[in-house]
Design a protein around this motif. Sequence first.
Motif, PDB file in Angstrom:
ATOM      1  N   UNK A  15       0.610  -1.201   0.187  1.00 27.42           N
ATOM      2  CA  UNK A  15      -0.042   0.220  -0.191  1.00 27.42           C
ATOM      3  C   UNK A  15       1.599   1.172  -0.007  1.00 27.42           C
ATOM      4  N   UNK A  16       1.882   1.209   0.649  1.00 24.74           N
ATOM      5  CA  UNK A  16       2.461   2.677   0.911  1.00 24.74           C
ATOM      6  C   UNK A  16       3.623   2.623  -0.189  1.00 24.74           C
ATOM      7  N   UNK A  17       3.819   2.030  -1.394  1.00 25.49           N
ATOM      8  CA  UNK A  17       4.138   2.021  -2.734  1.00 25.49           C
ATOM      9  C   UNK A  17       2.998   2.531  -3.433  1.00 25.49           C
ATOM     10  N   UNK A  18       1.797   2.392  -3.295  1.00 23.64           N
ATOM     11  CA  UNK A  18       0.751   2.474  -4.467  1.00 23.64           C
ATOM     12  C   UNK A  18       0.363   3.837  -3.994  1.00 23.64           C
ATOM     13  N   UNK A  45      11.085  -3.192  -6.299  1.00 19.68           N
ATOM     14  CA  UNK A  45      10.916  -3.343  -7.076  1.00 19.68           C
ATOM     15  C   UNK A  45       9.419  -3.574  -7.693  1.00 19.68           C
ATOM     16  N   UNK A  46       8.706  -2.881  -6.365  1.00 18.97           N
ATOM     17  CA  UNK A  46       7.076  -2.299  -6.164  1.00 18.97           C
ATOM     18  C   UNK A  46       6.712  -1.447  -7.725  1.00 18.97           C
ATOM     19  N   UNK A  47       7.507  -0.729  -7.403  1.00 16.10           N
ATOM     20  CA  UNK A  47       7.089   0.544  -7.884  1.00 16.10           C
ATOM     21  C   UNK A  47       7.739   0.284  -9.372  1.00 16.10           C
ATOM     22  N   UNK A  48       8.351  -0.673  -9.789  1.00 19.87           N
ATOM     23  CA  UNK A  48       8.939  -1.324 -11.240  1.00 19.87           C
ATOM     24  C   UNK A  48       7.406  -1.724 -11.744  1.00 19.87           C
ATOM     25  N   UNK A  49       7.057  -3.017 -11.269  1.00 19.51           N
ATOM     26  CA  UNK A  49       5.611  -3.313 -11.231  1.00 19.51           C
ATOM     27  C   UNK A  49       4.229  -2.361 -10.950  1.00 19.51           C
ATOM     28  N   UNK A  50       4.143  -1.506 -10.596  1.00 20.21           N
ATOM     29  CA  UNK A  50       3.356  -0.618 -10.600  1.00 20.21           C
ATOM     30  C   UNK A  50       3.267   0.087 -11.921  1.00 20.21           C
ATOM     31  N   UNK A  51       4.456   0.760 -12.631  1.00 18.80           N
ATOM     32  CA  UNK A  51       5.125   1.475 -13.666  1.00 18.80           C
ATOM     33  C   UNK A  51       4.180   0.565 -14.949  1.00 18.80           C
ATOM     34  N   UNK A  52       4.361  -0.938 -15.224  1.00 17.33           N
ATOM     35  CA  UNK A  52       4.077  -1.692 -15.354  1.00 17.33           C
ATOM     36  C   UNK A  52       2.360  -1.019 -15.541  1.00 17.33           C
ATOM     37  N   UNK A  53       1.742  -1.334 -14.478  1.00 21.36           N
ATOM     38  CA  UNK A  53       0.352  -1.457 -14.319  1.00 21.36           C
ATOM     39  C   UNK A  53      -0.317  -0.163 -14.654  1.00 21.36           C
TER      40      UNK A  53
END
Lengths: 290, 290
Positions: A15-18, A45-53
């Motif tokens: 949640x913090x990353x989002x 890693x969390x932020x890279x995943x969010x970038x793709x989303x």
Amino acid sequence: MNKISNITILGGGNMGSQIAFQTAFKGFNVTIYDINVDLYSQVIENLELLKNIYLREAHATEDEMDATFNNISYSFNLPEAVQDADITIEAIPENMEIKQKLYAELGRVAPAKTIFTTNSSTMLPSDLMGFTGRPHKFLALHFSNLLFHCNIAEIMKSSETDADSYNTVIEFAEAIGMIPILVKQEQRGYILNSLLMPFMAAATELYLKGVSDIETIDKTWRIATGSPVGPFEIYDIVGINTVYNIASNGDLKAKLFAQYLKENFIKQGKLGYLSGEGFYKYPKERNSLK
Amino acid sequence: MNKISNITILGGGNMGSQIAFQTAFKGFNVTIYDINVDLYSQVIENLELLKNIYLREAHATEDEMDATFNNISYSFNLPEAVQDADITIEAIPENMEIKQKLYAELGRVAPAKTIFTTNSSTMLPSDLMGFTGRPHKFLALHFSNLLFHCNIAEIMKSSETDADSYNTVIEFAEAIGMIPILVKQEQRGYILNSLLMPFMAAATELYLKGVSDIETIDKTWRIATGSPVGPFEIYDIVGINTVYNIASNGDLKAKLFAQYLKENFIKQGKLGYLSGEGFYKYPKERNSLK
């Protein structure tokens, strides 16, 4: 009304990353604080995943993603992380002892101007305000998982929260693309989780009793209510770990369900939509998020 | 597999009228039975209301509506009403004594071929089968309100129901445009109401406690889950009388809520979507049914 420019996110987990990503995406200056530098790679890693989303599902551009990353800095030192914070958003584990320790230090090191908010799903502002040293500048600002789709921010104050902090947080929530949902009285679970939990517990009970299977239960709900997602699809979106944490704090039936999730999902790394598998595998042919 | 041509609907109230109308719309020969001729004008009024809804919302043509009415006959005499029935669908009040009396007579007067089904929301096949004289040809076939939109039919047998009756009812449900939802074990509330009731009770509790208002609760659910309708919009679709009847059979909290509905809605004729007003007024600018 305070001017909000600098945001410090306390905790770089899911949640913090989002929250950090969305806030930076909307042009704010974001610092992510976590307890030790070993977590840095996980946050990235969390932020890279969010970038793709965001690229895939929010139709963001590469330039916007670059700007988003440029707006984010990292700190593993609390005094440094909050030295110019206008607001902090706490999204650390749902553990009273850990939160108490953080707020005690935060209250000492943050500037007087800083408004403290918590994203806690299970605790009330009045449960935590005593640790903060500034209950008048403390309230809950609660996000949903996949907040770029489910863009509500539930805002809940305690009896001590002052009007200026409250109004500032409402305005800030709007500025980062959220629809503020004002919770008029302190309520464990706010509005959304108060609705979701009994609904999902009922779905789970139907499944565990053998009344029906997961696909049929979801289909029934979708057809009868027109919803794009049924309860088990919602589980996957909320995230199995989050459901586990909330259920662990519930009654006996909820605790048994938490145990079931741990054995059958968490231990196998099936953490829901973001992990690629939960009750369903993702991406599904039918996009369950639209 | 039995061939189904003649359907007798027992009870011409809200649900009985909807089931009759949809079944006739799909080309079946339908008889509506109700207890006395004084109810005839009420049944006709229900069907006229449905005609307007089908024209407006299901894009039916006037010719189709004429054919639908031509497929429907009326009877206020049970032996006559069921004399050639392949299947009966019972949708009379949720009162054990009234149902017992009906099934006792029905069992005597219906031909041996007739399959009996109940649309009861609160009773199980095994609660009622003893009155029917033919438990092997008795099962539940449960429709949702506004069944032309919410086109699920929950099908639930008892331990006594034979396979032929079960399969015939599944096929019949499909033939009238419903998606059959097979409930694998007897479950009070089937799947849908088992999910709806705790969800809607939670919404009601948030409202009555003053945590939030009706519009905000609905909005929170819609945005967070992507659903077209929130819990109070669902109340209006299900119908306040139906919710009242179900809540009256529930626990103390449910009974208090039933009382609240009676005082604040039913006594004022606010019966939900079909009556033009419930928690909201209809038609709403934003079509809540799509």
